[in-house]
Design a protein around this motif. Structure first.
Motif, short mmCIF file in Angstrom:
data_model
loop_
_atom_site.label_atom_id
_atom_site.label_comp_id
_atom_site.label_asym_id
_atom_site.label_seq_id
_atom_site.Cartn_x
_atom_site.Cartn_y
_atom_site.Cartn_z
N ASP A 1 -19.66 19.81 61.61
CA ASP A 1 -20.60 18.94 60.89
C ASP A 1 -21.96 19.59 60.62
O ASP A 1 -22.94 18.89 60.36
N ALA A 2 -22.05 20.89 60.70
CA ALA A 2 -23.29 21.60 60.37
C ALA A 2 -22.94 22.78 59.45
O ALA A 2 -21.86 23.36 59.55
N TRP A 3 -23.86 23.12 58.57
CA TRP A 3 -23.64 24.23 57.64
C TRP A 3 -24.14 25.52 58.26
O TRP A 3 -25.27 25.61 58.70
N GLN A 4 -23.26 26.53 58.26
CA GLN A 4 -23.59 27.86 58.77
C GLN A 4 -23.78 28.81 57.60
O GLN A 4 -22.92 28.90 56.72
N HIS A 5 -24.87 29.55 57.63
CA HIS A 5 -25.11 30.58 56.62
C HIS A 5 -24.16 31.75 56.89
O HIS A 5 -24.07 32.24 58.01
N LEU A 6 -23.45 32.20 55.84
CA LEU A 6 -22.50 33.29 56.01
C LEU A 6 -22.90 34.55 55.25
O LEU A 6 -22.72 35.65 55.75
N ALA A 7 -23.41 34.38 54.04
CA ALA A 7 -23.74 35.55 53.22
C ALA A 7 -24.70 35.15 52.11
O ALA A 7 -24.79 33.98 51.74
N ARG A 8 -25.39 36.17 51.60
CA ARG A 8 -26.30 35.98 50.47
C ARG A 8 -26.18 37.19 49.57
O ARG A 8 -26.05 38.32 50.05
N ALA A 9 -26.20 36.96 48.27
CA ALA A 9 -26.11 38.05 47.31
C ALA A 9 -26.78 37.61 46.01
O ALA A 9 -27.11 36.43 45.84
N CYS A 10 -26.97 38.55 45.11
CA CYS A 10 -27.46 38.26 43.76
C CYS A 10 -26.42 38.75 42.76
O CYS A 10 -25.75 39.76 42.99
N THR A 11 -26.29 38.03 41.67
CA THR A 11 -25.36 38.44 40.64
C THR A 11 -25.81 39.77 40.04
O THR A 11 -27.00 40.06 39.95
N ASP A 12 -24.84 40.56 39.61
CA ASP A 12 -25.12 41.86 38.99
C ASP A 12 -25.43 41.67 37.50
O ASP A 12 -25.54 40.54 37.02
N ALA A 13 -25.56 42.75 36.77
CA ALA A 13 -25.89 42.70 35.34
C ALA A 13 -24.85 41.95 34.53
O ALA A 13 -25.14 41.43 33.46
N ASP A 14 -23.62 41.88 35.05
CA ASP A 14 -22.54 41.15 34.39
C ASP A 14 -22.44 39.71 34.89
O ASP A 14 -21.49 39.00 34.56
N GLY A 15 -23.41 39.26 35.71
CA GLY A 15 -23.41 37.90 36.23
C GLY A 15 -22.41 37.67 37.34
O GLY A 15 -22.09 36.54 37.66
N ARG A 16 -21.93 38.75 37.95
CA ARG A 16 -20.88 38.63 38.96
C ARG A 16 -21.34 39.01 40.36
O ARG A 16 -22.20 39.86 40.52
N VAL A 17 -20.71 38.37 41.34
CA VAL A 17 -20.71 38.84 42.72
C VAL A 17 -19.23 39.01 43.02
O VAL A 17 -18.51 38.02 43.16
#
Length: 108
Positions: free
Chosen positions: A29-45
């Motif tokens: 019942d709690a949200w755990q942070h797992l990962a963070r990223a930014c999209t690349d020039a093609d809008g993808r991760v």
């Protein structure tokens, strides 16, 4: 197997680069942070996280994305919540984005 996303800005018809994405998993019942990223020039991760079974969410920082482009948005953050059953499958969560609307679906 893996989790990926692709963000397209429908106001320009182009990928949405440099958009921050956070992956979280609901655990007891709690949200755990797992990962963070930014999209690349093609809008993808392409490889955001290797997910486990359970409920996850992607939080897209659309407010910062539009502020950086001088565009007002009604949605400063978009949260997409989904459930993973098959850990061995690839999970792709595309986002079609505009300042006043969005759409998502289970991709491949």
């Amino acid at each position: 197997m893996s989790l990926s996303t692709h963000v397209l800005d429908i106001t320009t018809g182009l990928p949405a680069p440099e958009l921050a994405v956070v992956v979280e998993r609901c655990h007891r019942d709690a949200w755990q942070h797992l990962a963070r990223a930014c999209t690349d020039a093609d809008g993808r991760v392409r490889e955001l996280y290797a997910p486990h079974a359970g409920v996850h969410r992607l939080r897209f920082d659309t407010g910062r994305y539009f502020v950086d482009r001088g565009v007002h948005t009604f949605y400063p953050e978009i949260v997409v919540t989904f459930q993973i059953v098959d850990e061995g499958a690839h999970h792709h969560v595309p986002l079609l984005l505009g300042p006043f609307g969005y759409s998502t679906y289970r991709g491949s």
